[in-house]
Each structure stands twice: as C-alpha cells, then as structure tokens.
Design an enzyme around this catalytic site. Sequence first.
Site, short mmCIF file in Angstrom:
data_model
loop_
_atom_site.label_atom_id
_atom_site.label_comp_id
_atom_site.label_asym_id
_atom_site.label_seq_id
_atom_site.Cartn_x
_atom_site.Cartn_y
_atom_site.Cartn_z
N ASP A 43 0.82 -1.25 -0.19
CA ASP A 43 0.05 0.30 0.29
C ASP A 43 0.83 1.38 -0.21
O ASP A 43 0.34 2.38 -0.57
CB ASP A 43 -1.13 -0.03 0.89
CG ASP A 43 -0.34 -0.17 2.52
OD1 ASP A 43 1.02 -0.67 2.12
OD2 ASP A 43 -1.33 0.29 3.41
N SER A 44 2.18 1.31 -0.14
CA SER A 44 3.05 1.87 -0.30
C SER A 44 3.62 3.02 -1.59
O SER A 44 3.34 3.62 -2.05
CB SER A 44 4.66 1.68 -0.18
OG SER A 44 4.66 0.94 -0.35
N ASP A 82 -0.98 -6.37 -0.10
CA ASP A 82 -1.26 -5.35 1.26
C ASP A 82 -3.07 -5.56 1.48
O ASP A 82 -3.25 -5.00 0.50
CB ASP A 82 -0.61 -3.59 1.41
CG ASP A 82 0.86 -4.36 2.21
OD1 ASP A 82 0.50 -5.07 2.63
OD2 ASP A 82 1.07 -3.19 1.95
N LYS A 110 -0.97 -9.09 3.05
CA LYS A 110 0.04 -8.78 4.40
C LYS A 110 -1.09 -8.20 4.92
O LYS A 110 -1.99 -7.21 4.50
CB LYS A 110 1.12 -7.83 3.62
CG LYS A 110 1.99 -7.51 5.17
CD LYS A 110 3.63 -7.12 4.59
CE LYS A 110 3.44 -5.57 4.33
NZ LYS A 110 2.74 -4.73 4.55
N GLU A 112 -1.47 -5.65 9.17
CA GLU A 112 -0.57 -4.80 10.10
C GLU A 112 -0.81 -4.78 11.37
O GLU A 112 -2.25 -5.19 11.49
CB GLU A 112 -0.69 -3.26 9.15
CG GLU A 112 -0.11 -2.25 8.42
CD GLU A 112 0.23 -1.38 8.28
OE1 GLU A 112 0.29 -0.78 9.23
OE2 GLU A 112 0.59 -0.98 7.11
N GLU A 179 9.14 -3.58 11.04
CA GLU A 179 9.85 -2.56 9.62
C GLU A 179 10.13 -1.20 11.32
O GLU A 179 9.26 -0.92 11.98
CB GLU A 179 8.15 -2.02 9.01
CG GLU A 179 8.95 -0.79 8.40
CD GLU A 179 7.83 0.17 7.59
OE1 GLU A 179 7.01 -0.57 7.46
OE2 GLU A 179 8.06 1.25 6.72
O1 KIV Z 1 3.74 -1.20 1.55
C1 KIV Z 1 4.58 -1.40 1.79
O2 KIV Z 1 5.29 -1.52 0.53
C2 KIV Z 1 5.54 -2.43 2.53
C3 KIV Z 1 6.58 -2.15 2.53
C4 KIV Z 1 6.62 -3.38 3.72
C5 KIV Z 1 7.33 -2.52 1.91
O3 KIV Z 1 4.34 -2.82 3.74
#
Ligand code: KIV
Length: 265
Positions: A43-44, A82, A110, A112, A179
């Site tokens: 989500d970056s 993400d 992924k 968080e 992170e």
């Molecule tokens: O969103 C992202 O790019 C991440 C990083 C850990 C690379 O979560």
Amino acid sequence: MKVTAEAIRAMKGREPIAALTAYDYPLTRLLDEAGVPLILVGDSLGMVVLGYPDTTHVTMADMEHHVRAAARVRPSALLAADLPYGSIATEALAVANAQRLVAAGAEAVKTEGGRSVAGQVAAIVRAGIPVIGHLGMLPQNVLVEHGYRIKGRRPEERAGLLEDAGALVAAGVFAIVLELVTPAVAEEITQRVPVPTLGIGSGPNCDGQILVTHDLIGFYPWFTPKHVRPMTQTGEDIRGAVLRWRQSLGSGPAGGESGNTEIIY
Ligand code: KIV
C-alpha cells in the site's frame, strides 16, 4: 519454478530472502526477471504511485486495480498484496477483503499489527490464504502515532513486539515484516520465531530484507528513507533522457538539430 508461501517459509536459515514492491506490469515483470522470489503490491503505492501523503488513503479498489496489473505478469515470484487501511476491522471483513485480493491475482496477503489483529489473521489463514504479518512501525497507524518512529527501544516495547510476533506465528503467518525495529530486537525476534523475518530499516540480522522498489532505484527522488541506499537514480535518468530528447528537438535549453522521432520513424 513457481515460488509458494511454503517455499518462502522454508528459506529461513537457508538463504537470505530479497523481497521488493511492485505496483504494475513492467515493474513486476522486471523484478521477476531479476529473480526476486517475493513481490509485494504494497500500500506504499499510495505515496510512490498515487501521490498521497501516507497509506491511509489507499482503498481496496486501488489495491485490486494494481494487483490485477501485477498479476498479469504471472510471475514465478510469490505475489503478495497489502490489506489496506480499514480493511481488516472484523474477521468477516478481513476474510472477504483477502478473498477480493486473491480474486484480483494475489497469492498471499499482508496485514499490519500483532495481537490486535491475530483473530483476523487466523481467520484469513483458515480461509486458505497465506498471510504475511507486519510489526514495528505500522504505516497505517501514522495518523494516531503522529509520524514514523523506531520501535523496540523501551523494554515494554520490546516485550510487546515479542508477544506480537508469537501471536502472529500462532495465527499461522508464513513470514513477518519488521519495519523500523531496533536491530537488536529484530535479531531477537528473528531467532525466536520459526518463520522468516523480512526487515525494513531494522538492521542486517533478519532472514531477509524488503524494500519499496522506488526507494531502491531512486524512482521517487523527492524522498528517500534513511535506511535506503539507492542502487541507481531512475528519476535523474528520466529527467536527463527527457532533457536530451527535448534538446534533440531544439526544444531544450541548448537545442539541437534533429529529434529521435526521425530515427524511429
Ligand atoms: O507497503 C509497503 O510497501 C510495505 C513495505 C514493508 C515494503 O508494507
């Protein structure tokens, strides 16, 4: 050979894992051709592709759009995505949204957070979708935490991270991103958990490293995180190439005679 979540998990203790982000077809294809085993549609993308100030603006629709583009590569790499801000508020929502990302082409997701999302992680795993956990500095918490801060300096923070890691392992993750965790705590977690840790700004002693590709290749030159040493300056290359092309058309500051268009056509 196709990389699976199980194969990534089995790399712990055998070889360092190199993981990178991609958000579209060409970048995913280039990373895959370079042999990167784990590609994350992170989500970056909110910052480095969509121009938002942080990841909290990224929607499920944004993620699906970019996952579809990356998945068209049919990479050998494992393609993870993400789950964005607000998408795992309940177990039912987490499973439904993970399934949407899989329908778009993701092979893993992924999440968080640690203990606070362990129920959601376990539910996604029960639904048959591999999950990567993410601990330490959580970009989706930037608004409540008022910025990005290194985690693990205080003893209670270290203890909390170790508990979070244990909860994620119990919930069934196959890897954990760490992170901006202090290198000592990242190393301790790496030694304690049976799944690979992927560090980002957390020192060298993780099982692998994950980076935002735009940071690694200087493709978002207006901001480079402290923990990244860019391997090339793509932004500069683009500016230089465009300037040279303009000059070749006679349109730049010191104009030339003929343009590339004559050569190509
Ligand atoms: O969103 C992202 O790019 C991440 C990083 C850990 C690379 O979560």
